[in-house]
Scaffold this motif. Structure first.
Motif, PDB file in Angstrom:
ATOM      1  N   ASN A  88     -33.786 -80.654-141.886  1.00 31.92           N
ATOM      2  CA  ASN A  88     -34.520 -81.744-141.266  1.00 31.92           C
ATOM      3  C   ASN A  88     -35.878 -81.813-141.943  1.00 31.92           C
ATOM      4  N   GLY A  89     -36.517 -82.953-141.861  1.00 30.56           N
ATOM      5  CA  GLY A  89     -37.716 -83.200-142.639  1.00 30.56           C
ATOM      6  C   GLY A  89     -38.807 -82.175-142.430  1.00 30.56           C
ATOM      7  N   TYR A  90     -38.995 -81.731-141.186  1.00 26.99           N
ATOM      8  CA  TYR A  90     -40.080 -80.803-140.894  1.00 26.99           C
ATOM      9  C   TYR A  90     -39.783 -79.411-141.418  1.00 26.99           C
ATOM     10  N   ALA A  91     -38.528 -78.986-141.350  1.00 25.24           N
ATOM     11  CA  ALA A  91     -38.172 -77.670-141.886  1.00 25.24           C
ATOM     12  C   ALA A  91     -38.209 -77.669-143.403  1.00 25.24           C
ATOM     13  N   ALA A  92     -37.992 -78.836-144.013  1.00 26.40           N
ATOM     14  CA  ALA A  92     -37.966 -78.905-145.467  1.00 26.40           C
ATOM     15  C   ALA A  92     -39.335 -78.648-146.073  1.00 26.40           C
ATOM     16  N   VAL A  93     -40.395 -79.053-145.386  1.00 29.94           N
ATOM     17  CA  VAL A  93     -41.734 -78.978-145.975  1.00 29.94           C
ATOM     18  C   VAL A  93     -42.141 -77.542-146.314  1.00 29.94           C
ATOM     19  N   PRO A  94     -42.142 -76.598-145.362  1.00 24.08           N
ATOM     20  CA  PRO A  94     -42.533 -75.235-145.732  1.00 24.08           C
ATOM     21  C   PRO A  94     -41.561 -74.573-146.693  1.00 24.08           C
ATOM     22  N   THR A  95     -40.263 -74.907-146.582  1.00 17.77           N
ATOM     23  CA  THR A  95     -39.278 -74.310-147.482  1.00 17.77           C
ATOM     24  C   THR A  95     -39.519 -74.755-148.917  1.00 17.77           C
ATOM     25  N   VAL A  96     -39.678 -76.062-149.113  1.00 17.02           N
ATOM     26  CA  VAL A  96     -39.915 -76.581-150.459  1.00 17.02           C
ATOM     27  C   VAL A  96     -41.255 -76.097-150.989  1.00 17.02           C
ATOM     28  N   ALA A  97     -42.246 -75.987-150.119  1.00 18.96           N
ATOM     29  CA  ALA A  97     -43.548 -75.473-150.558  1.00 18.96           C
ATOM     30  C   ALA A  97     -43.399 -74.054-151.105  1.00 18.96           C
ATOM     31  N   GLY A  98     -42.610 -73.232-150.412  1.00 18.61           N
ATOM     32  CA  GLY A  98     -42.385 -71.876-150.898  1.00 18.61           C
ATOM     33  C   GLY A  98     -41.628 -71.851-152.205  1.00 18.61           C
ATOM     34  N   LEU A  99     -40.645 -72.775-152.347  1.00 19.12           N
ATOM     35  CA  LEU A  99     -39.868 -72.827-153.585  1.00 19.12           C
ATOM     36  C   LEU A  99     -40.725 -73.279-154.761  1.00 19.12           C
ATOM     37  N   ILE A 100     -41.650 -74.210-154.505  1.00 23.33           N
ATOM     38  CA  ILE A 100     -42.545 -74.646-155.569  1.00 23.33           C
ATOM     39  C   ILE A 100     -43.426 -73.486-156.025  1.00 23.33           C
ATOM     40  N   GLU A 101     -43.859 -72.668-155.080  1.00 23.48           N
ATOM     41  CA  GLU A 101     -44.657 -71.485-155.442  1.00 23.48           C
ATOM     42  C   GLU A 101     -43.843 -70.507-156.276  1.00 23.48           C
ATOM     43  N   LEU A 102     -42.513 -70.506-156.069  1.00 23.46           N
ATOM     44  CA  LEU A 102     -41.647 -69.598-156.824  1.00 23.46           C
ATOM     45  C   LEU A 102     -41.216 -70.169-158.170  1.00 23.46           C
ATOM     46  N   GLY A 103     -41.609 -71.412-158.449  1.00 20.11           N
ATOM     47  CA  GLY A 103     -41.297 -71.969-159.763  1.00 20.11           C
ATOM     48  C   GLY A 103     -40.578 -73.295-159.760  1.00 20.11           C
ATOM     49  N   MET A 104     -40.122 -73.778-158.620  1.00 21.80           N
ATOM     50  CA  MET A 104     -39.483 -75.091-158.584  1.00 21.80           C
ATOM     51  C   MET A 104     -40.503 -76.173-158.926  1.00 21.80           C
ATOM     52  N   THR A 105     -40.098 -77.157-159.733  1.00 20.78           N
ATOM     53  CA  THR A 105     -41.009 -78.247-160.056  1.00 20.78           C
ATOM     54  C   THR A 105     -41.160 -79.156-158.844  1.00 20.78           C
ATOM     55  N   PRO A 106     -42.337 -79.760-158.667  1.00 19.54           N
ATOM     56  CA  PRO A 106     -42.497 -80.703-157.553  1.00 19.54           C
ATOM     57  C   PRO A 106     -41.495 -81.856-157.592  1.00 19.54           C
ATOM     58  N   ALA A 107     -41.137 -82.311-158.794  1.00 22.04           N
ATOM     59  CA  ALA A 107     -40.159 -83.391-158.893  1.00 22.04           C
ATOM     60  C   ALA A 107     -38.805 -82.960-158.344  1.00 22.04           C
ATOM     61  N   ALA A 108     -38.392 -81.731-158.643  1.00 21.85           N
ATOM     62  CA  ALA A 108     -37.130 -81.220-158.093  1.00 21.85           C
ATOM     63  C   ALA A 108     -37.233 -81.054-156.586  1.00 21.85           C
ATOM     64  N   GLY A 109     -38.407 -80.600-156.116  1.00 28.47           N
ATOM     65  CA  GLY A 109     -38.606 -80.490-154.675  1.00 28.47           C
ATOM     66  C   GLY A 109     -38.516 -81.836-153.988  1.00 28.47           C
ATOM     67  N   LEU A 110     -39.053 -82.877-154.637  1.00 24.72           N
ATOM     68  CA  LEU A 110     -38.970 -84.221-154.076  1.00 24.72           C
ATOM     69  C   LEU A 110     -37.522 -84.693-154.009  1.00 24.72           C
ATOM     70  N   ALA A 111     -36.767 -84.454-155.084  1.00 25.59           N
ATOM     71  CA  ALA A 111     -35.351 -84.844-155.095  1.00 25.59           C
ATOM     72  C   ALA A 111     -34.575 -84.127-154.007  1.00 25.59           C
ATOM     73  N   PHE A 112     -34.884 -82.861-153.824  1.00 24.16           N
ATOM     74  CA  PHE A 112     -34.213 -82.064-152.799  1.00 24.16           C
ATOM     75  C   PHE A 112     -34.465 -82.628-151.403  1.00 24.16           C
ATOM     76  N   MET A 113     -35.713 -82.991-151.109  1.00 20.94           N
ATOM     77  CA  MET A 113     -36.060 -83.532-149.790  1.00 20.94           C
ATOM     78  C   MET A 113     -35.483 -84.922-149.578  1.00 20.94           C
ATOM     79  N   LEU A 114     -35.515 -85.764-150.615  1.00 20.61           N
ATOM     80  CA  LEU A 114     -35.023 -87.133-150.466  1.00 20.61           C
ATOM     81  C   LEU A 114     -33.511 -87.161-150.276  1.00 20.61           C
ATOM     82  N   ALA A 115     -32.788 -86.468-151.159  1.00 23.02           N
ATOM     83  CA  ALA A 115     -31.323 -86.480-151.057  1.00 23.02           C
ATOM     84  C   ALA A 115     -30.850 -85.802-149.786  1.00 23.02           C
ATOM     85  N   GLY A 116     -31.494 -84.689-149.425  1.00 19.20           N
ATOM     86  CA  GLY A 116     -31.094 -83.997-148.207  1.00 19.20           C
ATOM     87  C   GLY A 116     -31.353 -84.817-146.966  1.00 19.20           C
ATOM     88  N   GLY A 117     -32.443 -85.595-146.978  1.00 22.08           N
ATOM     89  CA  GLY A 117     -32.774 -86.395-145.809  1.00 22.08           C
ATOM     90  C   GLY A 117     -31.802 -87.529-145.561  1.00 22.08           C
TER      91      GLY A 117
END
Length: 354
Positions: free
Chosen positions: A278-307
């Motif tokens: 869900n959108g709210y759970a995605a935010v901290p998860t994707v933020a952590g993944l970006i810190e681990l090396g995920m690109t913001p563009a990939a994080g955006l794709a992950f949130m958009l497609a999942g939503g």
């Protein structure tokens, strides 16, 4: 939703005696619970609690949509709505996309609203625009993302929500004009042929429908039928969601997407389908993944497609609309997520989200 007015009732076959027909959705739900009790008894309680809580959270929207759908049918308003919303499709699509980006509905929560709109005769193009934009952004989500990611990624997702709605509405309108989609709702959900013929010459709206016994019966029957349909599919979808969250952690999938390669964004969009967030759970998860090396563009794709196209939401959508419309919905969700994320990648160079 079937037309339960007296005229259509005369066209129906008399009920047959014998064993009551078993609803396949409830049967699938019961089978899933029994299998869970045997294979993973420890997960049974949390899944039941999750499903009940999700249904409780969505209950106000579910009740409101059922009452609205039953009210429009009992008053006869459903035969007029399509005419009112048929004019100026560009404006209708634009308003639907904008309103969708401001509405507080998740991908499953928007399904009862969509069912009511389609059953009331609202054209598919603005409904699709609202449908695609609604799960992606709302004011609370905007503030949460802003505090976590900063302005670039937050504005990118906001623009993607509105843009995806506009794109989906425009593509749908073009297909509808060419008569490439046909009927929208599945049999048993859409009005009957007799109702469609009578809608060509709709009668005046009976605002005080409760004064007529036949219209009261229509209201009651339509409400029960709509409520039962939405309840069973949403219950099954939420149960599946609970199992996916337990057995398919988003962190595990996100760890595969940390590579800074050309395929990271498409893979993130595809991974958003099974890794429901869900959108709210995605935010901290994707933020952590970006810190681990995920690109913001990939994080955006992950949130958009999942939503938009997550499996639980897709299940509810599949039960509501015909296959062509369902395929269009999934295609627009994935394609729009991919285009928006690649556009952000080109604009921001895949840099930091902050």
């Amino acid at each position: 939703m079937t037309d339960t007015s007296p005229a259509s009732a005369l066209d129906q076959d008399p009920p047959r005696r014998g064993w009551p027909k078993v609803d396949k959705v409830w049967l699938a739900l019961l089978a899933a619970l029994l299998a869970l009790a045997v294979l993973d008894r420890a997960q049974l309680g949390p899944s039941l609690l999750f499903t009940a809580q999700a249904l409780w959270d969505i209950l106000p929207f579910l009740v409101a949509s059922v009452l609205i759908a039953a009210w429009t049918k009992a008053t006869g308003l459903d035969r007029h709505v399509s005419r009112v919303t048929a004019g100026n499709p560009a404006r209708a699509i634009g308003l639907a996309a904008l309103f969708g980006a401001l509405s507080p509905f998740c991908s499953c929560g928007v399904v009862p609203i969509i069912a009511a709109l389609l059953a009331a005769g609202v054209p598919l193009a603005p409904v699709m625009a609202f449908w695609l934009a609604s799960p992606l952004m709302d004011p609370q989500m905007f503030l949460l993302m802003l505090s976590t990611f900063g302005w670039p990624l937050t504005l990118a997702k906001t623009g993607a929500a509105i843009g995806l709605g506009l794109l989906g509405g425009a593509v749908t309108q073009g297909l509808v004009r060419r008569d490439l989609l046909g009927e929208v709702l599945r049999p048993g959900v859409a009005p009957t042929c007799c109702a469609a013929k009578r809608s060509l010459k709709p009668e005046p709206v009976a605002w005080r429908f409760w004064q007529a016994p036949q219209r009261r019966a229509t209201f009651r029957a339509s409400g029960l039928e709509t409520g039962h349909f939405l309840l069973k599919w949403l219950a099954l979808a939420f149960l599946v969601e609970s199992l996916m969250l337990a057995w398919l952690p988003a962190e595990s999938i996100g760890a595969w997407l940390g590579a800074d390669a050309w395929w990271a964004v498409p893979l993130a969009a595809l991974a958003g389908i099974p890794a429901y967030l869900n959108g709210y759970a995605a935010v901290p998860t994707v933020a952590g993944l970006i810190e681990l090396g995920m690109t913001p563009a990939a994080g955006l794709a992950f949130m958009l497609a999942g939503g938009v196209t997550s499996i639980p939401a897709a299940m509810a959508v599949f039960a509501l609309v015909r296959r062509r419309v369902f395929a269009l919905y999934v295609g627009l969700g994935l394609g729009g997520a991919l285009l928006a994320s690649l556009g952000y990648l080109l604009w921001a160079g895949g840099g930091s989200a902050g």
